[in-house]
Design a protein around this motif. Sequence first.
Motif, PDB file in Angstrom:
ATOM      1  N   GLU A   1       0.832  -1.196   0.000  1.00  0.00           N
ATOM      2  CA  GLU A   1       0.000   0.000   0.000  1.00  0.00           C
ATOM      3  C   GLU A   1       0.870   1.251   0.000  1.00  0.00           C
ATOM      4  O   GLU A   1       0.553   2.247  -0.664  1.00  0.00           O
ATOM      5  CB  GLU A   1      -0.927  -0.012   1.216  1.00  0.00           C
ATOM      6  N   LEU A   2       1.980   1.193   0.728  1.00  0.00           N
ATOM      7  CA  LEU A   2       2.907   2.322   0.748  1.00  0.00           C
ATOM      8  C   LEU A   2       3.431   2.609  -0.649  1.00  0.00           C
ATOM      9  O   LEU A   2       3.504   3.770  -1.076  1.00  0.00           O
ATOM     10  CB  LEU A   2       4.064   2.027   1.702  1.00  0.00           C
ATOM     11  N   ASP A   3       3.787   1.560  -1.387  1.00  0.00           N
ATOM     12  CA  ASP A   3       4.309   1.814  -2.729  1.00  0.00           C
ATOM     13  C   ASP A   3       3.237   2.401  -3.634  1.00  0.00           C
ATOM     14  O   ASP A   3       3.528   3.283  -4.447  1.00  0.00           O
ATOM     15  CB  ASP A   3       4.874   0.534  -3.347  1.00  0.00           C
ATOM     16  N   ARG A   4       2.002   1.924  -3.516  1.00  0.00           N
ATOM     17  CA  ARG A   4       0.931   2.502  -4.325  1.00  0.00           C
ATOM     18  C   ARG A   4       0.779   3.997  -4.038  1.00  0.00           C
ATOM     19  O   ARG A   4       0.583   4.806  -4.947  1.00  0.00           O
ATOM     20  CB  ARG A   4      -0.384   1.762  -4.054  1.00  0.00           C
TER      21      ARG A   4
ATOM     22  N   SER B   1       8.911   1.314  -2.341  1.00  0.00           N
ATOM     23  CA  SER B   1       8.697   0.364  -1.256  1.00  0.00           C
ATOM     24  C   SER B   1       8.765  -1.037  -1.835  1.00  0.00           C
ATOM     25  O   SER B   1       8.015  -1.384  -2.754  1.00  0.00           O
ATOM     26  CB  SER B   1       7.339   0.602  -0.594  1.00  0.00           C
ATOM     27  N   VAL B   2       9.685  -1.838  -1.320  1.00  0.00           N
ATOM     28  CA  VAL B   2       9.957  -3.176  -1.847  1.00  0.00           C
ATOM     29  C   VAL B   2       9.731  -4.197  -0.728  1.00  0.00           C
ATOM     30  O   VAL B   2      10.056  -3.944   0.434  1.00  0.00           O
ATOM     31  CB  VAL B   2      11.404  -3.287  -2.374  1.00  0.00           C
ATOM     32  N   LEU B   3       9.190  -5.329  -1.103  1.00  0.00           N
ATOM     33  CA  LEU B   3       8.843  -6.366  -0.142  1.00  0.00           C
ATOM     34  C   LEU B   3       9.788  -7.559  -0.300  1.00  0.00           C
ATOM     35  O   LEU B   3      10.139  -7.938  -1.429  1.00  0.00           O
ATOM     36  CB  LEU B   3       7.401  -6.803  -0.410  1.00  0.00           C
ATOM     37  N   THR B   4      10.206  -8.149   0.813  1.00  0.00           N
ATOM     38  CA  THR B   4      11.012  -9.369   0.754  1.00  0.00           C
ATOM     39  C   THR B   4      10.508 -10.361   1.801  1.00  0.00           C
ATOM     40  O   THR B   4       9.807  -9.988   2.738  1.00  0.00           O
ATOM     41  CB  THR B   4      12.507  -9.098   1.060  1.00  0.00           C
TER      42      THR B   4
ATOM     43  N   ARG C   1      12.127  -2.841  -8.675  1.00  0.00           N
ATOM     44  CA  ARG C   1      11.132  -1.782  -8.736  1.00  0.00           C
ATOM     45  C   ARG C   1      10.206  -1.849  -7.516  1.00  0.00           C
ATOM     46  O   ARG C   1      10.042  -2.902  -6.903  1.00  0.00           O
ATOM     47  CB  ARG C   1      10.281  -1.914 -10.018  1.00  0.00           C
ATOM     48  N   GLY C   2       9.598  -0.718  -7.217  1.00  0.00           N
ATOM     49  CA  GLY C   2       8.667  -0.671  -6.106  1.00  0.00           C
ATOM     50  C   GLY C   2       7.485  -1.600  -6.330  1.00  0.00           C
ATOM     51  O   GLY C   2       7.049  -1.814  -7.465  1.00  0.00           O
ATOM     52  N   GLY C   3       6.968  -2.170  -5.235  1.00  0.00           N
ATOM     53  CA  GLY C   3       5.837  -3.077  -5.322  1.00  0.00           C
ATOM     54  C   GLY C   3       6.209  -4.506  -5.651  1.00  0.00           C
ATOM     55  O   GLY C   3       5.332  -5.383  -5.703  1.00  0.00           O
ATOM     56  N   GLN C   4       7.501  -4.778  -5.879  1.00  0.00           N
ATOM     57  CA  GLN C   4       7.932  -6.145  -6.152  1.00  0.00           C
ATOM     58  C   GLN C   4       8.223  -6.877  -4.845  1.00  0.00           C
ATOM     59  O   GLN C   4       8.444  -6.259  -3.798  1.00  0.00           O
ATOM     60  CB  GLN C   4       9.179  -6.156  -7.038  1.00  0.00           C
ATOM     61  N   MET C   5       8.234  -8.214  -4.925  1.00  0.00           N
ATOM     62  CA  MET C   5       8.594  -9.037  -3.777  1.00  0.00           C
ATOM     63  C   MET C   5       9.748  -9.954  -4.170  1.00  0.00           C
ATOM     64  O   MET C   5       9.700 -10.627  -5.199  1.00  0.00           O
ATOM     65  CB  MET C   5       7.409  -9.880  -3.292  1.00  0.00           C
TER      66      MET C   5
END
Length: 325
Positions: free
Chosen positions: A194-197, A208-211, A265-269
Amino acid sequence: MPSAPKAPQWDVRRLPPAEGTSVLVTGGNAGIGYFVAEQLAGAGATVVLGSRDAAKAEAAIASIGSRVHGARVTHVPLDLADPASLEASVDALGLDRLNAVVYNAGVALDHPPRRETTAGHELMFATNHLGHFALTHYLTPLLAAAPGSRIVTTGSFAAKSERLDPEDLQSRHDYRPKRAYGRSKLAQMLFALELDRRLRAAGSTTMSVLTHPGGALDALTPARPPLHVPTTGERLRHLPLGLVVQGKEAAAWPAVRAVLDPSVRGGQMLSPRQFGLRGTPRIEPLWDHLADTTTAARLWAASCDLTGIDLMPTPFSRLGGAAAG
């Protein structure tokens, strides 16, 4: 027309140079966070360990310094369970910009009873999610001052089978520690997306990237005395599990790639390549329930209410635009 050249394969042993970049790693004094810090320092980054325990942080700094010649690693006191202390922690960084932050710190409880912070919030939800949510607010000016900065949130495989109950985010009813932990990590992951959106909608260059680190065992982790010294017996007993999971050094790879890989890129995991449990990091399709934007928006609103912070109404778009210009 000739096809575009393929991006070089990511090599966990040959990281791109990171001199001149600054990174905050929450919980960087132990476990996976320690190895994130060690690897980033090895690439030349200036790394700040965010930790409640100064003695453990100093031990981690000494360990990294013994392995990385000229390592630039410092410590800042950070207690995510105490949101009122976070502004002072960010001030203590003494930085005018921050290229990345890795949200790694967390707490996992194995047994009842349910515990609360002094603010009256369930401990795991408060530390793992609300603390990082509030910290984002205070880091906003520093991240916005560094074009292309990254907020890297560490999720967990434990969140894959959980679902959030927006009416009971703090597990006041039917509290089960493992489930509450998985839901707190799911909250972090939904927040990251949601932060990246919202960053994209604001025109910010911050991503904002997720891992998630996969399966990580102490017994499969390289020794880092005095922080971590597995016995020979422990190593031998858990050796067969190395076919399925990995040590914490390897579990740090997704976060390190999320910070340093220019193609991310933002929003990727990013997750371990083999079944999401072990191996080199790759970009993984989002799990179906991570695309639930309605629950993510409700979580965001509830987090603002619980922390008393109206996160990102305008600052990223204003400061990010100035930095990018």
